[in-house]
Design a protein around this motif. Structure first.
Motif, PDB file in Angstrom:
ATOM      1  N   SER A 189       0.833  -1.211   0.000  1.00 30.34           N
ATOM      2  CA  SER A 189       0.000   0.000   0.000  1.00 30.34           C
ATOM      3  C   SER A 189       0.865   1.258   0.000  1.00 30.34           C
ATOM      4  CB  SER A 189      -0.955  -0.010   1.192  1.00 30.34           C
ATOM      5  OG  SER A 189      -0.225   0.151   2.386  1.00 30.34           O
ATOM      6  N   LEU A 224      -1.444   4.045  -1.548  1.00 29.21           N
ATOM      7  CA  LEU A 224      -2.747   3.941  -0.873  1.00 29.21           C
ATOM      8  C   LEU A 224      -2.598   4.479   0.539  1.00 29.21           C
ATOM      9  CD1 LEU A 224      -3.916   0.333  -1.904  1.00 29.21           C
ATOM     10  CD2 LEU A 224      -4.607   2.524  -2.893  1.00 29.21           C
ATOM     11  N   ASP A 225      -1.386   4.472   1.022  1.00 27.79           N
ATOM     12  CA  ASP A 225      -1.074   4.874   2.387  1.00 27.79           C
ATOM     13  C   ASP A 225       0.225   5.671   2.343  1.00 27.79           C
ATOM     14  OD1 ASP A 225      -1.295   5.051   5.105  1.00 27.79           O
ATOM     15  OD2 ASP A 225      -0.605   2.992   5.510  1.00 27.79           O
ATOM     16  N   PHE A 280      -3.629  -2.112  -9.529  1.00 35.04           N
ATOM     17  CA  PHE A 280      -3.771  -2.955  -8.341  1.00 35.04           C
ATOM     18  C   PHE A 280      -4.539  -4.230  -8.663  1.00 35.04           C
ATOM     19  CE2 PHE A 280      -3.206   1.169  -6.188  1.00 35.04           C
ATOM     20  CZ  PHE A 280      -2.261   0.820  -5.250  1.00 35.04           C
ATOM     21  N   PHE A 333      -6.173  -7.212  -6.141  1.00 34.57           N
ATOM     22  CA  PHE A 333      -6.350  -7.543  -4.726  1.00 34.57           C
ATOM     23  C   PHE A 333      -6.785  -8.990  -4.542  1.00 34.57           C
ATOM     24  CE2 PHE A 333      -7.361  -3.039  -5.312  1.00 34.57           C
ATOM     25  CZ  PHE A 333      -6.491  -2.453  -4.418  1.00 34.57           C
ATOM     26  N   GLN A 334      -6.560  -9.456  -3.331  1.00 34.93           N
ATOM     27  CA  GLN A 334      -7.001 -10.810  -2.994  1.00 34.93           C
ATOM     28  C   GLN A 334      -8.526 -10.937  -3.140  1.00 34.93           C
ATOM     29  OE1 GLN A 334      -5.686 -12.109   0.847  1.00 34.93           O
ATOM     30  NE2 GLN A 334      -6.924 -13.974   0.802  1.00 34.93           N
ATOM     31  N   GLN A 335      -9.227  -9.862  -2.714  1.00 32.19           N
ATOM     32  CA  GLN A 335     -10.704  -9.934  -2.777  1.00 32.19           C
ATOM     33  C   GLN A 335     -11.262  -9.227  -3.999  1.00 32.19           C
ATOM     34  OE1 GLN A 335     -11.897  -8.755   1.185  1.00 32.19           O
ATOM     35  NE2 GLN A 335     -11.611 -10.864   1.880  1.00 32.19           N
ATOM     36  N   ASN A 358     -12.080  -6.773  -5.377  1.00 30.49           N
ATOM     37  CA  ASN A 358     -12.435  -5.353  -5.248  1.00 30.49           C
ATOM     38  C   ASN A 358     -12.902  -4.712  -6.551  1.00 30.49           C
ATOM     39  OD1 ASN A 358     -12.158  -5.000  -2.519  1.00 30.49           O
ATOM     40  ND2 ASN A 358      -9.979  -4.528  -2.641  1.00 30.49           N
ATOM     41  N   VAL A 390     -16.290  -3.309  -8.785  1.00 34.10           N
ATOM     42  CA  VAL A 390     -17.560  -2.676  -8.406  1.00 34.10           C
ATOM     43  C   VAL A 390     -18.671  -3.664  -8.771  1.00 34.10           C
ATOM     44  CG1 VAL A 390     -19.036  -0.650  -8.664  1.00 34.10           C
ATOM     45  CG2 VAL A 390     -16.557  -0.411  -8.826  1.00 34.10           C
ATOM     46  N   PRO A 391     -19.371  -4.188  -7.739  1.00 35.33           N
ATOM     47  CA  PRO A 391     -20.232  -5.353  -7.938  1.00 35.33           C
ATOM     48  C   PRO A 391     -21.420  -5.151  -8.871  1.00 35.33           C
ATOM     49  CG  PRO A 391     -20.546  -4.435  -5.756  1.00 35.33           C
ATOM     50  CD  PRO A 391     -19.366  -3.740  -6.339  1.00 35.33           C
ATOM     51  N   ARG A 439      -8.509  -4.664 -15.508  1.00 32.64           N
ATOM     52  CA  ARG A 439      -8.701  -3.303 -14.995  1.00 32.64           C
ATOM     53  C   ARG A 439      -7.359  -2.696 -14.591  1.00 32.64           C
ATOM     54  NH1 ARG A 439     -12.000  -2.220  -9.532  1.00 32.64           N
ATOM     55  NH2 ARG A 439     -10.124  -3.177  -8.699  1.00 32.64           N
ATOM     56  N   ASP A 484      -1.741  -8.137  -4.504  1.00 33.30           N
ATOM     57  CA  ASP A 484      -1.704  -8.582  -3.115  1.00 33.30           C
ATOM     58  C   ASP A 484      -2.439  -9.908  -2.981  1.00 33.30           C
ATOM     59  OD1 ASP A 484      -1.479  -8.811  -0.430  1.00 33.30           O
ATOM     60  OD2 ASP A 484      -2.409  -6.875   0.057  1.00 33.30           O
TER      61      ASP A 484
END
Ligand SMILES: Nc1ncnc2c1ncn2[C@@H]1O[C@H](COP(=O)(O)OP(=O)(O)O)[C@@H](O)[C@H]1O
Ligand SMILES: [Mg+2]
Lengths: 235, 488
Positions: A49, A54-55, A87, A89-91, A93, A95-96, A155, A167
């Protein structure tokens, strides 16, 4: 192309101070596929991140193509994420309630790419990540995990970033699907000359990358790998 | 996919919740719009009433307000005195005459009945009215009410003066109401309003005797008279100079001659039934009224403000107007608050998704705009449903507001309604039936939903919604992109 200088990120947890990233320095050249391994909670996501803005680090700096992130205003950091970073991500992420195509077009919309160009390019990317063409218009929540991760990779590639940060991209996928995803990332880094930094638990996957790092007690150490040069390019 | 398309999509993400939010918004917006419509309708009415109260004062002989009349007639000197009162811009004297059809009067006399005073006693000035005969036939039939009225008042008069009991209605020939003839010192009716001529010309010099007359349209029609035709009053021949339209059947059953002509006809030179005093501005009306009363003497003259009785109506309507404005603002505020709370909830719920958008490079303003637009989609739906609700409900709401706040005024109005009908035969204008007139004006507050007002109301709703949505939308700027990793 990416240079990390003595990066520190600390968190205050009650009266304790956690230092998941405590003086990390490394460099990655353009087109490298690198992995970071480490125990759960060792600070891998925190490090990623920081690299992806992101951070913000407690101290230290990240320099991308000669441009330092330290002290960059938020607007510029947003632009950095939009233009230079992709990015995964594991999940997933995504937009559903949007379609696969719309999800891939989002970063292009933010970058001000013309509408007609967006759709065309998004289709090409989805083909590249091998998503079935009749699933391009399907809503994200009606796609499988592997399909969603393919959309997420498309994406991430949308604005042709220099660096892709992934990640645990296979963490929510079965072994076989995970292998496909890693093979996909591997071929992308080769075809597009994109630098990819992937966090993973999977030793075999980590072994297929050009370089491997281990994050332990806030410090990053490089480990020798067989490298992917020996591997056949399987997609 | 544009920001707008995404906002519309997001607004329908949870259809059940969207329906609930739209329903609640619709109630608040519908109420706001209904209140705005009521406010406008009542406001228009108040303005109308105020305009009708106007700057005109009416002077009658002292004690002349009662049905039977009394007191000393007004004189030309008093008119001069009135003209000298500060802020008075004009004084117009009038002399009222009552005309009865000569043939009918003869027939009634033959039938042994008195020519009753008719239904006209309600009007101030009726007490000094002189009855004359004319060739003209009234344009208004007495009708049931008028006949009953004439009958009962005729009986009363008969009992008082001759001691004979009244004759029964069956023996009486059909009657018409008397015609009101007014000698006027200017081209105005007896309430000070300018006469509206539909054809012909005025009487020229209203302060000189002339054989010209102005006739009400229906009266002229009834008697087949046009501009240039002639008729007689007490055997004196008059020429129709012009026709006027007073807007009411009673008002048009009347004719006007110049003031000196009427005084000569009545054989009462210099005598006035009423004076119509015009004050320079609304603010000075009350002061001028007091000054005028003092100048003329309370024992000599009564000064009344035109349609003074409407003041209570105006006051209560004014409070309805204020109440509806407060309710409009409250309902508008409620709609804004609903939007604020819903959007705060949505922003909290989509923290992570906002993090995702930021992680992939969405600028803060894009995310902010997306949420504002989503709120506006909900408001637009709420407005459509609300406008439909309002267009059905505002009539009821407006009349409920009016009747509840003016209930005390409305009650006697209903009881005295009969007086209105009976008095209508008097002088043209609403003075004969004060309560009847007020009640009519009150019930005529119709809350018609005009597109302009609806548009203004919806614009206000959108304004409030933008403010309500902006607060949570701006809060999205404070959500950090790292939120994307929450829960991983
Ligand atoms: N926002 C935060 N506040 C406090 N502690 C945090 C925060 N984010 C991460 N941590 C802590 O930092 C450590 C490293 O976390 P993370 O980078 O997610 O590990 P990994 O991805 O390697 O599993 C963990 O102990 C975690 O609890
Ligand atoms: Mg992690």
């Amino acid at each position: 192309m990416i240079e990390v200088k003595d990066l520190v990120r600390t968190f205050k947890s009650g009266d304790r101070t956690i230092k998941p990233v405590n003086g990390v320095s490394f460099e990655l050249g353009q087109g490298t596929l690198a992995s970071i391994v480490g125990k759960s909670g060792s600070g891998k996501s925190t490090l990623l991140s920081l690299l992806g803005a992101l951070d913000k680090p407690t101290s230290g700096d990240v320099v991308v193509n000669g441009v330092s992130l330290a002290g960059m205003p938020d607007g510029k950091l947003t632009e950095y994420r939009r233009r230079d970073i992709g990015f995964v991500f594991q999940q997933f992420n995504l937009v559903p309630n949007l379609s696969a195509l719309d999800n891939v077009m989002l970063p292009m919309e933010f970058a001000g790419v013309r509408k007609s160009v967006r759709a065309e390019r998004a289709r090409a990317l989805l083909e590249q990540v091998q998503l079935d063409p009749d699933k391009h218009g399907r809503r994200i929540n009606r796609l499988s995990g592997g399909e969603q991760q393919r959309v997420a990779i498309a994406r991430a590639l949308a604005n042709e970033p220099k660096l892709i940060l992934a990640d645990e991209p296979t963490g929510n996928l079965d072994e076989q699907t995970g292998e496909h995803i890693i093979a996909l990332l591997s071929s992308l880094s080769r075809d597009h000359n994109t630098t990819i930094l992937v966090v993973t638990h999977d030793r075999t996957l980590a072994n297929k990358t050009d370089r491997r790092f281990r994050l332990q007690q806030g410090k990053l150490t490089e480990e020798p790998v067989r490298g992917r040069a020996a591997e056949p390019a399987a997609v | 996919m544009s920001v707008l398309a995404r906002s519309v999509g997001n607004a329908f993400r949870n259809k059940v919740r969207t329906a609930a939010v739209v329903a609640v918004l619709a109630v608040a917006i519908g109420l706001a719009l209904a209140m705005l419509v009521a406010n406008q309708a009542v406001g228009a009415k108040v303005q109308e009433l105020n305009a009708s109260v106007g700057t005109v004062l009416t002077v009658n002989p002292a004690g002349g307000q009662g049905f039977e009349g009394g007191g000393e007639p007004l004189t030309a000197e008093q008119a001069a005195t009135a003209a000298d009162v500060p802020n008075v811009t004009a004084v117009v004297g009038t002399k009222a005459l009552r005309l009865r059809n000569a043939a009918e009067a003869a027939a009634q006399a033959a039938a042994g009945t008195q020519a009753g005073p008719g239904g006209g006693q309600g009007g101030p000035g009726g007490q000094t009215t002189t009855t004359l005969t004319t060739i003209l036939t009234a344009a208004v039939d007495a009708g049931t009410l008028g006949a009953r009225n004439q009958d009962s008042s005729g009986t009363t008069a008969a009992t008082g003066s001759t001691g004979s009991t009244g004759t029964t209605a069956t023996t009486q020939p059909a009657r018409a109401l008397p015609i009101t003839a007014t000698g006027t010192g200017a081209e105005v009716d007896s309430t000070g309003k300018a006469l509206e001529l539909t054809s012909g010309t005025g009487l020229g010099d209203y302060t000189a005797e002339s054989t010209k007359a102005l006739l009400g349209t229906t009266l002229a029609e009834k008697n087949n008279l046009k501009v240039g035709s002639t008729f007689t009053i007490n055997s004196k021949t008059f020429t129709v100079a012009g026709l006027f339209d007073a807007g009411t059947a009673f008002g048009n059953n009347a004719l006007y001659v110049t003031l000196p002509t009427a005084q000569t006809l009545a054989e009462l030179p210099g005598e006035l039934s009423t004076m119509i005093v015009t004050v320079d501005s609304m603010e000075n009306v009350d002061a001028a009224k007091t000054a005028l009363q003092n100048a003329l003497g309370t024992d000599k003259a009564d000064v009344t403000q035109g349609q003074r009785n409407l003041e209570t109506a105006v006051t209560s309507l004014d409070s309805v107007k204020n109440i509806s404005m407060v309710a409009f603002i409250a309902a508008l505020g409620t709609a804004g608050l609903i939007i604020l709370l819903i959007m705060v909830m949505l922003v909290r719920e989509r923290r992570r998704e906002i993090g995702v958008l930021k992680a992939i490079g969405a600028p803060n303003r894009t995310i902010c705009l997306q949420f504002v637009l989503e709120a506006l989609v909900l408001v637009a739906l709420g407005s459509v449903v609300g406008a439909v609700l309002a267009s059905f409900a505002s009539g009821g709401i407006a009349s409920a507001l009016v009747s509840s706040s003016t209930g005390t005024t409305a009650a006697p109005a209903g009881q005295r309604g009969g007086g209105f009908a009976g008095a209508a035969g008097g002088l043209p204008g609403g003075q004969g039936g004060p309560f009847g007139g007020a009640s009519q004006l009150l019930t005529s507050v119709t809350a018609s939903v005009s597109p302009g007002i609806l548009a203004a109301g919806i614009a206000a709703v959108f304004g409030v919604a933008i403010i309500g949505a902006l607060v949570p939308a701006l809060l999205t700027a404070r959500i950090r992109p790292i939120e994307v990793l929450r829960g991983e």
